[in-house]
Design a protein around this motif. Structure first.
Motif, PDB file in Angstrom:
ATOM      1  N   CYS A  95       6.974   4.691   4.323  1.00 49.98           N
ATOM      2  CA  CYS A  95       7.802   4.541   5.655  1.00 49.98           C
ATOM      3  C   CYS A  95       9.313   3.981   5.104  1.00 49.98           C
ATOM      4  O   CYS A  95      10.009   3.952   5.890  1.00 49.98           O
ATOM      5  CB  CYS A  95       7.397   3.701   6.619  1.00 49.98           C
ATOM      6  SG  CYS A  95       5.489   3.921   7.091  1.00 49.98           S
ATOM      7  N   ARG A  96       9.368   4.114   3.803  1.00 47.88           N
ATOM      8  CA  ARG A  96      10.614   3.210   3.272  1.00 47.88           C
ATOM      9  C   ARG A  96      11.288   4.188   2.121  1.00 47.88           C
ATOM     10  O   ARG A  96      10.426   5.039   1.650  1.00 47.88           O
ATOM     11  CB  ARG A  96      10.383   2.148   3.058  1.00 47.88           C
ATOM     12  CG  ARG A  96       9.748   0.891   3.824  1.00 47.88           C
ATOM     13  CD  ARG A  96       9.779  -0.511   3.257  1.00 47.88           C
ATOM     14  NE  ARG A  96      11.146  -0.950   3.190  1.00 47.88           N
ATOM     15  CZ  ARG A  96      12.036  -1.387   4.234  1.00 47.88           C
ATOM     16  NH1 ARG A  96      11.537  -1.453   5.578  1.00 47.88           N
ATOM     17  NH2 ARG A  96      13.306  -1.775   4.018  1.00 47.88           N
ATOM     18  N   SER A 152       0.805  -1.257   0.018  1.00 52.49           N
ATOM     19  CA  SER A 152       0.017   0.048   0.013  1.00 52.49           C
ATOM     20  C   SER A 152       1.057   1.214  -0.089  1.00 52.49           C
ATOM     21  O   SER A 152       2.008   1.079   0.442  1.00 52.49           O
ATOM     22  CB  SER A 152      -0.904   0.047   1.395  1.00 52.49           C
ATOM     23  OG  SER A 152      -0.047   0.072   2.431  1.00 52.49           O
ATOM     24  N   HIS A 153       0.202   2.306  -0.328  1.00 55.18           N
ATOM     25  CA  HIS A 153       1.015   3.541  -0.326  1.00 55.18           C
ATOM     26  C   HIS A 153       1.538   4.029   1.120  1.00 55.18           C
ATOM     27  O   HIS A 153       2.556   4.459   1.190  1.00 55.18           O
ATOM     28  CB  HIS A 153      -0.047   4.731  -0.850  1.00 55.18           C
ATOM     29  CG  HIS A 153       0.485   6.261  -1.008  1.00 55.18           C
ATOM     30  ND1 HIS A 153       1.883   6.560  -1.583  1.00 55.18           N
ATOM     31  CD2 HIS A 153       0.193   7.118  -0.328  1.00 55.18           C
ATOM     32  CE1 HIS A 153       2.076   7.610  -1.473  1.00 55.18           C
ATOM     33  NE2 HIS A 153       1.048   8.223  -0.657  1.00 55.18           N
ATOM     34  N   GLU A 205      19.765   5.041  -8.250  1.00 50.43           N
ATOM     35  CA  GLU A 205      20.348   3.885  -8.423  1.00 50.43           C
ATOM     36  C   GLU A 205      20.968   3.501  -7.161  1.00 50.43           C
ATOM     37  O   GLU A 205      21.423   4.135  -6.425  1.00 50.43           O
ATOM     38  CB  GLU A 205      21.561   4.200  -9.597  1.00 50.43           C
ATOM     39  CG  GLU A 205      22.696   4.962  -9.219  1.00 50.43           C
ATOM     40  CD  GLU A 205      23.732   5.046 -10.391  1.00 50.43           C
ATOM     41  OE1 GLU A 205      24.431   4.178 -10.392  1.00 50.43           O
ATOM     42  OE2 GLU A 205      23.582   5.888 -11.407  1.00 50.43           O
ATOM     43  N   ASP A 206      21.304   1.993  -7.074  1.00 49.18           N
ATOM     44  CA  ASP A 206      21.751   1.511  -5.942  1.00 49.18           C
ATOM     45  C   ASP A 206      20.986   1.771  -4.711  1.00 49.18           C
ATOM     46  O   ASP A 206      21.429   1.649  -3.575  1.00 49.18           O
ATOM     47  CB  ASP A 206      23.329   1.817  -5.719  1.00 49.18           C
ATOM     48  CG  ASP A 206      24.044   1.402  -6.842  1.00 49.18           C
ATOM     49  OD1 ASP A 206      25.017   2.346  -7.045  1.00 49.18           O
ATOM     50  OD2 ASP A 206      24.017   0.387  -7.442  1.00 49.18           O
ATOM     51  N   ASN A 207      19.647   2.115  -4.842  1.00 46.88           N
ATOM     52  CA  ASN A 207      18.890   2.482  -3.682  1.00 46.88           C
ATOM     53  C   ASN A 207      17.777   1.344  -3.420  1.00 46.88           C
ATOM     54  O   ASN A 207      16.755   1.543  -2.870  1.00 46.88           O
ATOM     55  CB  ASN A 207      18.329   3.818  -3.838  1.00 46.88           C
ATOM     56  CG  ASN A 207      17.703   4.184  -2.517  1.00 46.88           C
ATOM     57  OD1 ASN A 207      18.218   3.872  -1.314  1.00 46.88           O
ATOM     58  ND2 ASN A 207      16.643   4.912  -2.855  1.00 46.88           N
ATOM     59  N   CYS A 208      18.034   0.221  -4.004  1.00 47.79           N
ATOM     60  CA  CYS A 208      17.265  -1.111  -3.919  1.00 47.79           C
ATOM     61  C   CYS A 208      17.391  -1.592  -2.298  1.00 47.79           C
ATOM     62  O   CYS A 208      18.281  -2.213  -2.058  1.00 47.79           O
ATOM     63  CB  CYS A 208      17.290  -2.083  -4.964  1.00 47.79           C
ATOM     64  SG  CYS A 208      16.246  -3.569  -4.718  1.00 47.79           S
ATOM     65  N   ASN A 209      16.288  -1.144  -1.592  1.00 43.27           N
ATOM     66  CA  ASN A 209      16.349  -1.793   0.027  1.00 43.27           C
ATOM     67  C   ASN A 209      15.504  -3.138  -0.161  1.00 43.27           C
ATOM     68  O   ASN A 209      15.145  -3.396   1.015  1.00 43.27           O
ATOM     69  CB  ASN A 209      16.168  -0.475   0.783  1.00 43.27           C
ATOM     70  CG  ASN A 209      17.041   0.445   0.752  1.00 43.27           C
ATOM     71  OD1 ASN A 209      18.113   0.308   0.948  1.00 43.27           O
ATOM     72  ND2 ASN A 209      16.611   1.672   0.688  1.00 43.27           N
TER      73      ASN A 209
END
Length: 335
Positions: free
Chosen positions: A134-135, A128-129, A145-149
């Motif tokens: 919160c992330r 959900s939005h 880029e490189d911000n895949c958590n």
């Protein structure tokens, strides 16, 4: 959850639909059955300004038994494919795959074109939005880029690379169709083209398809199988209905005679990457040989080595999914 505001367009012809998409480009999204896109819109994963419903277009809902090929219109429902006598007799693997999608309500609405063009999924993206606020913004939603958590680095699995989204392709029918050597017909403002289904996938979860904004998939073309051939699709999921696959394996094999040598083989893995993965080495192992436990073990090991699932599907470790690729490949070939 409510849908966001959008303008609804229901063209009556394919040319009208192409014209609408060509004019509005990235502001528009196509809807067929609506079983996936409407959920994504409610979650504010996508918020198109225009929603173009193809269901009003006549002539795209059919299953034809042609000379050397079978043709399926893109708006043919998954339920129709599951229950089709032609598909059951000629391509039982595809009938099974269609029957594994969602629940009966999904299959009565969902279409083969929509299932092929299913957007990639990730546990951190398909939320959900409120949850996503919160992330940090993920790469698929436009983050840096490189911000895949979405996942940590797991030992024994490849490290994340920048400018690549690892969201997973979870369509059930595409692996089977690729194993069957299917092609797709695509219509746009410049005309029509026919390409192997495998070629429409990019391997990048952010933009998973080699399709332009005005491209519309109109038909699936499947070559009729040889005499001594069969295909199997197996799906691992939490429940026996509704769920997307944790792993899917499609195997198609043809022999030169009953109990003879293998003359054609295809193994395709689904739900472990942003695109279905064809295990190319399977052909080298099987073709020209009688299939014994030794060959089955070699192909299953090759499939295991090709699969590198990542922990972006909630509740299931990548190690387990990787092991199950080997198990399902072995079961499918034996079956």
């Amino acid at each position: 959850m409510r849908l966001p505001r959008f303008e609804y367009i229901a063209p009556k012809t394919i040319d009208e639909a192409v014209s609408v998409l060509s004019e509005r480009k990235d502001e528009a999204k196509v809807m067929a059955g609506g079983t996936d896109i409407l959920v994504s819109m409610k979650q504010r994963v996508i918020t198109p300004k225009y929603l173009v419903n193809l269901k009003e277009i006549e002539g795209l809902d059919y299953i034809e038994d042609g000379d050397g090929h079978s043709r399926i219109g893109a708006l043919t429902t998954l339920n129709s494919i599951e229950e089709s006598k032609v598909i059951r007799e000629r391509f039982p693997m595809l009938s099974d795959a269609a029957g594994y999608v969602g629940a009966p309500q999904h299959r009565y609405s969902g279409t083969i074109g929509g299932n092929i063009c299913l957007d990639t999924r990730c546990w951190y993206y398909n939320q959900s939005h409120f949850w996503r606020k919160c992330r940090p913004v993920c790469y698929k939603l436009g983050g840096e880029e490189d911000n895949c958590n979405g996942f940590e680095v797991w030992e024994g699995f490849p490290s994340p690379r920048g400018n690549v989204c690892y969201a997973v392709y979870s369509g059930d029918t595409a692996p089977s169709l690729i194993a069957l050597g299917a092609e797709v017909k695509i219509k746009n403002s410049e005309g029509e083209r026919v390409v192997p289904l495998r070629e429409i996938f990019t391997g990048d979860g952010k933009k998973p398809f080699n399709l332009e904004p005005d491209d519309i998939l109109t038909e699936v073309i499947i070559p009729n199988p040889p005499s001594y051939s069969s295909g199997v699709y197996l799906k691992l999921r939490w429940r026996e209905a509704i769920d997307f696959p944790l792993v899917g394996v499609a195997v198609n094999i043809s022999l030169d005679s009953k109990d003879g040598e293998c003359e054609g083989a295809s193994v395709v893995i689904g739900a472990v990457a942003p695109n279905p993965i064809k295990v190319g080495i399977a052909e080298d192992i099987l073709i020209g040989r009688k299939i014994t436990d030794k060959e089955i073990e070699e192909v299953s090991e090759a499939a295991y080595n090709e699969a590198n699932p990542l922990p972006n599907i909630g509740g299931c470790s990548p190690w387990y999914r990787k092991k199950m690729v080997k198990v399902l490949t072995k079961r499918a070939i034996n079956k």
